[in-house]
Write an enzyme that holds these catalytic residues in place. Structure first.
Site, PDB file in Angstrom:
ATOM      1  NE  ARG A   1      -2.569  -0.860   3.543  1.00 58.37           N
ATOM      2  CZ  ARG A   1      -3.290  -0.486   4.580  1.00 58.37           C
ATOM      3  NH1 ARG A   1      -4.567  -0.170   4.421  1.00 58.37           N
ATOM      4  NH2 ARG A   1      -2.765  -0.430   5.776  1.00 58.37           N
TER       5      ARG A   1
ATOM      6  CG  LEU B   1       3.667   0.727  11.837  1.00 60.32           C
ATOM      7  CD1 LEU B   1       2.249   0.500  12.348  1.00 60.32           C
ATOM      8  CD2 LEU B   1       4.490   1.492  12.866  1.00 60.32           C
TER       9      LEU B   1
ATOM     10  CD  GLU C   1       3.472  12.489   9.497  1.00 57.02           C
ATOM     11  OE1 GLU C   1       3.640  12.935  10.633  1.00 57.02           O
ATOM     12  OE2 GLU C   1       4.043  11.458   9.075  1.00 57.02           O
TER      13      GLU C   1
ATOM     14  CD  GLU D   1      -0.058   8.529  13.373  1.00 52.06           C
ATOM     15  OE1 GLU D   1       0.558   8.421  12.299  1.00 52.06           O
ATOM     16  OE2 GLU D   1      -1.255   8.897  13.435  1.00 52.06           O
TER      17      GLU D   1
END
Length: 264
Positions: free
Chosen positions: A25, A65, A119, A139
């Site tokens: 992704r 992650l 971001e 987050e």
């Protein structure tokens, strides 16, 4: 040698930058951020506007992650604290290169614009969203905090309380909600984002390069200044734009009046 994660193309004065990790992704890892930094740190000759988009169904799902946690597991607690700061500051440097790029950057959004993906999008100058687009800052649910500029850039767009709520609850905003909050400037039909981006890029590339530089750099800097400093800086940018030989400002203004003030 690893395959590039950012595909670079050029069509005349338009640079085309594609995040090319569709199976992930388009999640951001160290290699991808380095490749973005290399491109925006030294634009190819002749590029006057850049289109940034993602391969596959998603724009960008944010930080990878899995890779990040694997990297952290190899470090000591003390080293990891410093590494985390360096990692975040590295993202800041790259996204600053995008926000303050002399060639305006258009992003085409679809699917997930999540965490670091938001971001990244917030650092671009014009944002086009397709109906599949959704925005999220999860987050709080991950036990982490934003590190790529979301606490600065996203509140400038939608306000600090909305960002706080998104981070606390993991709330997902759809394309319509995002458009109402100015997370996108244009909302188009499915598959229509790139066509509009190319049309806008052609118009932007035809602008004076000095004016484009003044706009992409001046507005962000001036808006962060106290009013008296901002107004002074605005005067300098206005003079720079009008007096630069590359601007051809007198010719452009005369052309405008020729088109609008002709007798019937």
């Amino acid at each position: 040698m690893r395959d590039p994660l950012v595909q670079i193309d050029q069509d005349g004065a338009i640079g085309l930058v594609t995040l090319n990790r569709p199976a992930k992704r388009n999640a951001i890892n160290d290699q991808l951020i380095a490749e973005l930094g290399a491109y925006f740190g030294q634009l190819p000759a002749g590029v006057r506007c850049v289109i940034l988009h993602g391969e596959g169904e998603h724009f960008c799902a944010g930080l990878d992650l899995i890779e990040r946690m694997a990297a952290r597991a190899k470090t000591t607690e003390q080293a990891d604290s410093l590494a985390g700061v360096r990692h975040s500051r590295g993202w800041h440097r790259v996204f600053d290169l995008i926000e303050y790029c002399e060639a305006p950057v258009i992003s085409v959004l679809k699917g997930g614009v999540i965490g670091g993906g938001l971001e990244l999008a917030a650092a671009t100058h014009v944002r086009i969203a397709e109906p599949s687009t959704f925005y999220q800052l999860p987050e709080g649910q991950r036990g982490i905090f934003v590190g790529g500029g979301a606490s600065v850039r996203v509140p400038q767009i939608i306000g600090k309380t909305r960002v706080t709520e998104m981070m606390l609850t993991g709330r997902k905003l759809d394309a319509d909600e995002g458009a109402r909050l100015a997370l996108s400037h244009y909302l188009v039909g499915e598959g229509e984002g790139m066509a509009l981006a190319r049309d806008l890029a052609q118009k932007i590339a035809a602008n004076s390069p000095v004016s484009n530089f003044a706009i992409t750099n001046g507005v962000s800097h001036i808006s962060a200044m106290p009013p008296h400093q901002g107004l002074f800086t605005e005067s300098l940018m206005a003079t720079l734009s009008a007096s630069a030989a590359e601007s051809n400002s007198a010719e452009r203004i005369n052309t405008f009046f020729d088109k609008t003030d002709r007798p019937a």
